[in-house]
Design a protein around this motif. Structure first.
Motif, PDB file in Angstrom:
ATOM      1  N   HIS A 375       1.222  -1.189   0.119  1.00 42.84           N
ATOM      2  CA  HIS A 375      -0.178  -0.264  -0.270  1.00 42.84           C
ATOM      3  C   HIS A 375       0.765   1.415   0.106  1.00 42.84           C
ATOM      4  CE1 HIS A 375      -3.470  -3.009   1.074  1.00 42.84           C
ATOM      5  NE2 HIS A 375      -3.631  -1.775   0.618  1.00 42.84           N
ATOM      6  N   PHE A 376       1.539   1.237   1.074  1.00 42.43           N
ATOM      7  CA  PHE A 376       2.647   2.633   0.965  1.00 42.43           C
ATOM      8  C   PHE A 376       3.587   2.812  -0.897  1.00 42.43           C
ATOM      9  CE2 PHE A 376       6.716   5.042   1.768  1.00 42.43           C
ATOM     10  CZ  PHE A 376       6.490   5.504   2.993  1.00 42.43           C
ATOM     11  N   SER A 377       3.841   1.432  -1.380  1.00 44.04           N
ATOM     12  CA  SER A 377       4.188   2.287  -2.376  1.00 44.04           C
ATOM     13  C   SER A 377       3.544   2.187  -3.464  1.00 44.04           C
ATOM     14  CB  SER A 377       4.871   0.528  -2.986  1.00 44.04           C
ATOM     15  OG  SER A 377       6.024   0.570  -4.182  1.00 44.04           O
ATOM     16  N   VAL A 378       2.467   2.086  -3.613  1.00 42.89           N
ATOM     17  CA  VAL A 378       1.536   2.798  -4.213  1.00 42.89           C
ATOM     18  C   VAL A 378       1.553   4.203  -4.142  1.00 42.89           C
ATOM     19  CG1 VAL A 378      -0.909   2.806  -5.277  1.00 42.89           C
ATOM     20  CG2 VAL A 378       0.097   0.625  -4.836  1.00 42.89           C
ATOM     21  N   GLY A 379       1.355   4.511  -3.217  1.00 38.51           N
ATOM     22  CA  GLY A 379       0.627   5.856  -2.646  1.00 38.51           C
ATOM     23  C   GLY A 379       1.646   6.399  -2.919  1.00 38.51           C
ATOM     24  N   GLU A 380       3.530   6.573  -2.503  1.00 42.81           N
ATOM     25  CA  GLU A 380       4.921   6.847  -2.740  1.00 42.81           C
ATOM     26  C   GLU A 380       4.636   7.609  -4.412  1.00 42.81           C
ATOM     27  OE1 GLU A 380       8.333   5.773  -1.661  1.00 42.81           O
ATOM     28  OE2 GLU A 380       8.197   3.854  -2.184  1.00 42.81           O
ATOM     29  N   LYS A 381       4.681   6.780  -5.211  1.00 45.05           N
ATOM     30  CA  LYS A 381       4.125   6.835  -6.696  1.00 45.05           C
ATOM     31  C   LYS A 381       3.329   7.543  -7.160  1.00 45.05           C
ATOM     32  CE  LYS A 381       6.303   1.621  -7.507  1.00 45.05           C
ATOM     33  NZ  LYS A 381       5.555   0.588  -7.524  1.00 45.05           N
ATOM     34  N   ILE A 382       2.268   8.295  -7.161  1.00 44.87           N
ATOM     35  CA  ILE A 382       0.813   9.007  -7.014  1.00 44.87           C
ATOM     36  C   ILE A 382       1.947  10.374  -6.848  1.00 44.87           C
ATOM     37  CG2 ILE A 382      -0.863  10.130  -6.604  1.00 44.87           C
ATOM     38  CD1 ILE A 382      -1.719   7.469  -4.866  1.00 44.87           C
ATOM     39  N   ASP A 383       1.313  10.999  -8.365  1.00 43.65           N
ATOM     40  CA  ASP A 383       2.418  11.968  -9.642  1.00 43.65           C
ATOM     41  C   ASP A 383       1.225  13.357  -9.028  1.00 43.65           C
ATOM     42  OD1 ASP A 383       3.760  14.312 -10.685  1.00 43.65           O
ATOM     43  OD2 ASP A 383       3.542  12.850 -12.274  1.00 43.65           O
ATOM     44  N   ARG A 384       1.714  13.897  -7.929  1.00 44.69           N
ATOM     45  CA  ARG A 384       1.367  15.050  -7.259  1.00 44.69           C
ATOM     46  C   ARG A 384       0.821  16.195  -8.401  1.00 44.69           C
ATOM     47  NH1 ARG A 384       6.000  18.609  -3.897  1.00 44.69           N
ATOM     48  NH2 ARG A 384       6.815  18.564  -5.392  1.00 44.69           N
ATOM     49  N   ASN A 385       2.018  15.638  -9.397  1.00 44.53           N
ATOM     50  CA  ASN A 385       2.210  17.439 -10.709  1.00 44.53           C
ATOM     51  C   ASN A 385       0.837  16.543 -11.382  1.00 44.53           C
ATOM     52  OD1 ASN A 385       3.692  18.809 -10.388  1.00 44.53           O
ATOM     53  ND2 ASN A 385       5.365  16.830 -10.349  1.00 44.53           N
ATOM     54  N   LYS A 386      -0.073  15.678 -11.052  1.00 44.70           N
ATOM     55  CA  LYS A 386      -1.227  15.182 -12.602  1.00 44.70           C
ATOM     56  C   LYS A 386      -2.011  14.826 -11.615  1.00 44.70           C
ATOM     57  CE  LYS A 386       1.698  12.652 -15.744  1.00 44.70           C
ATOM     58  NZ  LYS A 386       2.727  11.704 -16.444  1.00 44.70           N
ATOM     59  N   ILE A 387      -2.725  14.772 -10.087  1.00 42.34           N
ATOM     60  CA  ILE A 387      -3.424  14.427  -9.808  1.00 42.34           C
ATOM     61  C   ILE A 387      -4.044  15.771  -7.852  1.00 42.34           C
ATOM     62  CG2 ILE A 387      -4.700  13.297  -7.303  1.00 42.34           C
ATOM     63  CD1 ILE A 387      -4.612  11.718 -10.110  1.00 42.34           C
ATOM     64  N   ASP A 388      -4.807  15.761  -7.702  1.00 37.62           N
ATOM     65  CA  ASP A 388      -4.921  17.029  -6.959  1.00 37.62           C
ATOM     66  C   ASP A 388      -4.819  16.596  -5.869  1.00 37.62           C
ATOM     67  OD1 ASP A 388      -4.978  19.519  -9.018  1.00 37.62           O
ATOM     68  OD2 ASP A 388      -6.589  18.310 -10.085  1.00 37.62           O
ATOM     69  N   TYR A 389      -5.933  15.757  -5.447  1.00 32.83           N
ATOM     70  CA  TYR A 389      -5.685  15.430  -4.089  1.00 32.83           C
ATOM     71  C   TYR A 389      -6.247  13.455  -4.040  1.00 32.83           C
ATOM     72  CZ  TYR A 389      -7.802  20.347  -4.227  1.00 32.83           C
ATOM     73  OH  TYR A 389      -7.575  21.781  -3.783  1.00 32.83           O
ATOM     74  N   VAL A 390      -6.017  13.348  -3.072  1.00 37.26           N
ATOM     75  CA  VAL A 390      -5.546  12.260  -2.995  1.00 37.26           C
ATOM     76  C   VAL A 390      -6.856  11.513  -1.319  1.00 37.26           C
ATOM     77  CG1 VAL A 390      -4.287  10.060  -2.360  1.00 37.26           C
ATOM     78  CG2 VAL A 390      -3.596  11.696  -3.924  1.00 37.26           C
ATOM     79  N   ILE A 391      -7.665  11.326  -1.323  1.00 32.06           N
ATOM     80  CA  ILE A 391      -8.353  10.720  -0.248  1.00 32.06           C
ATOM     81  C   ILE A 391      -8.357   9.261   0.488  1.00 32.06           C
ATOM     82  CG2 ILE A 391     -10.576  10.857   0.709  1.00 32.06           C
ATOM     83  CD1 ILE A 391     -11.424  13.297  -0.763  1.00 32.06           C
TER      84      ILE A 391
END
Length: 456
Positions: A375-391
């Protein structure tokens, strides 16, 4: 629909017909559920962890069943119906389904894999229906009860049946493939689902490779050649049937050449032919390529295949784009594992026309001892430049939150314990041209959040 005498059924299932005076009585169809029983049905009482179908036999007869199978470990009842005593009602059900499938003479396609089973089934069935009478798995009926049910709902003149085969542990695919005896067997890919039970991806692959045990001697085996685990584990097997490798790799037998993949769909080529599919997600190119290959094996031409592709309707809660009153929702609530979640997020990256992109992510279940790390690995790969919010919502999803916290601003990242908290935050975050992706394992029941979002 199965039509046979009780004497014939007793022989097929290896049972004993107690009511010999009814040996020539003909049953029409079978049912394991008294809520769906039809007049002249054979009732099959199954035994589960929380129920025993034998307790409903009287209701079945009252509603029109003319006979029932009966587990020998249960006292023989006094019923105004035929009774066939068997060693195990589930195994008898499976024998009956296998016999009926053989009687139809239909070509059988068996599909297994960690991801893509349902998408491949949906696409293949749509293509084949252009020229064949086709029956296929509905909903999630892909287990030891669902596969026999799917088969027993076939018509005798069906020409092809497309069966999903699911599993959680060793031995389950072996059971299903020996019921179905496929002419064509497919493994779509290997992911992290079922690590809790099987321990490693290699073991998951070995459990999937059990599909070969029922593959007919003159059958065809198809697998994803881009899947590294499949390429390695297949070396452990001596396969005498024809093998077709599908993938983007140059050593594939069927080489996929992607052209485009965005929110409007995907296009790709195989050999000299180009194809387009109106589905969101690059992974659908693999599903469609498998379906196209099988259609070709069954003699279909390019024109028929293209028409079939244009008419596909995918099973719900799988990359389903929903247009709500003031925003869009990408609904992928049916299942989740690191591979499918990453693929979905990457798809969201490519979707244009949205100024605001929100991910609602929940737990990925059955991942074994490394579940928190995954789960942690998926989270750290999310690109903040392409996604505005993560809930995030759920205990394990807290690790997605922790991973994403390495890149996201604290004002753009949230973790909640309840659906209500999630939806309340979404109300605050929605702006013009918003896309919300909702994804989690089936057990998390995120469709409840979808229903709440519809009320915003």
């Amino acid at each position: 629909m199965l039509k046979a005498t009780l004497e014939t059924i007793a022989k097929i299932v290896g049972g004993t017909l107690v009511t010999t005076s009814m040996k020539d009585k003909i049953i029409e169809g079978v049912s394991t559920d008294t809520r769906e029983i039809q007049v002249h049905n054979l009732f099959i009482p199954l035994v589960g962890e929380k129920f025993d179908g034998h307790n409903f036999a009287f209701d079945a007869v009252k509603k029109g069943a003319v006979a029932t199978l009966w587990d020998k470990r249960h006292p023989t009842p006094y019923l105004d119906a035929g009774i066939i005593i068997v060693d195990n009602t589930l195994q008898a059900y499976q024998k009956l389904a296998s016999s009926y499938l053989k009687a139809t003479g239909a070509k059988v396609v068996g599909i297994t894999g960690s991801n893509g089973k349902t998408g491949t089934k949906d696409i293949l069935a749509s293509i084949l229906k252009e020229i064949f009478r086709v029956h296929n798995t509905a909903k999630n009926l892909n287990n030891e009860i669902g596969v026999p049910k799917t088969i027993m709902e076939m018509d005798l003149d069906d020409e092809v049946v497309v069966l999903e085969m699911g599993m959680e542990r060793f031995g389950e695919i072996k059971t299903l493939t020996n019921i179905a005896r496929p002419d064509i067997a497919v493994i779509t890919n290997i992911g992290d689902s079922h690590l809790l039970e099987l321990g490693t991806k290699e073991n998951i692959a070995r459990a999937k490779f059990e599909i070969l045990e029922g593959l007919k001697p003159d059958g065809v085996f198809i697998f994803n050649n881009d899947d590294e685990v499949l390429r390695e584990v297949i070396k452990e097997y001596t396969i005498t049937q024809k093998v077709i490798k599908i993938g983007t790799r140059e050593d594939s037998d069927v080489i996929i050449r992607p052209i485009r993949s965005d929110e409007e769909g995907s296009s790709f080529s195989i050999g000299e032919y180009a194809y387009s599919i109106p589905f969101i997600g690059k992974h659908q190119i693999y599903n469609a390529s498998v379906a196209i290959t099988i259609a070709g094996l069954l003699g279909m031409n390019y024109g028929d295949i293209v028409r079939g592709l244009s008419r596909v309707k995918l099973t719900g809660m799988r990359m389903e784009l929903m247009h709500l009153s003031s925003f869009d929702v990408l609904n992928d609530c049916y299942k989740s594992n690191p591979q499918s979640l990453t693929s979905c997020i990457e798809t969201v990256y490519t979707m244009k026309g949205y100024k605001n992109k929100i991910l609602i992510l929940s737990d990925m279940l059955e991942l074994g001892e490394n579940e928190r790390k995954l789960h942690f690995s998926v989270g750290e790969k999310i690109d903040r430049n392409k996604i505005d919010y993560v809930i995030c919502i759920g205990d394990l999803a807290k690790e997605i939150y922790n991973g994403a916290n390495r890149n996201f601003n604290v004002n753009n990242l949230f973790h909640f314990e309840t659906n209500e908290e999630v939806v309340n935050k979404v109300r605050e975050l929605i702006s013009e041209d918003t896309l919300i992706m909702v994804k989690g394992s089936r057990g998390m029941k995120l469709e409840k959040i979808i229903e709440m979002l519809k009320e915003i």
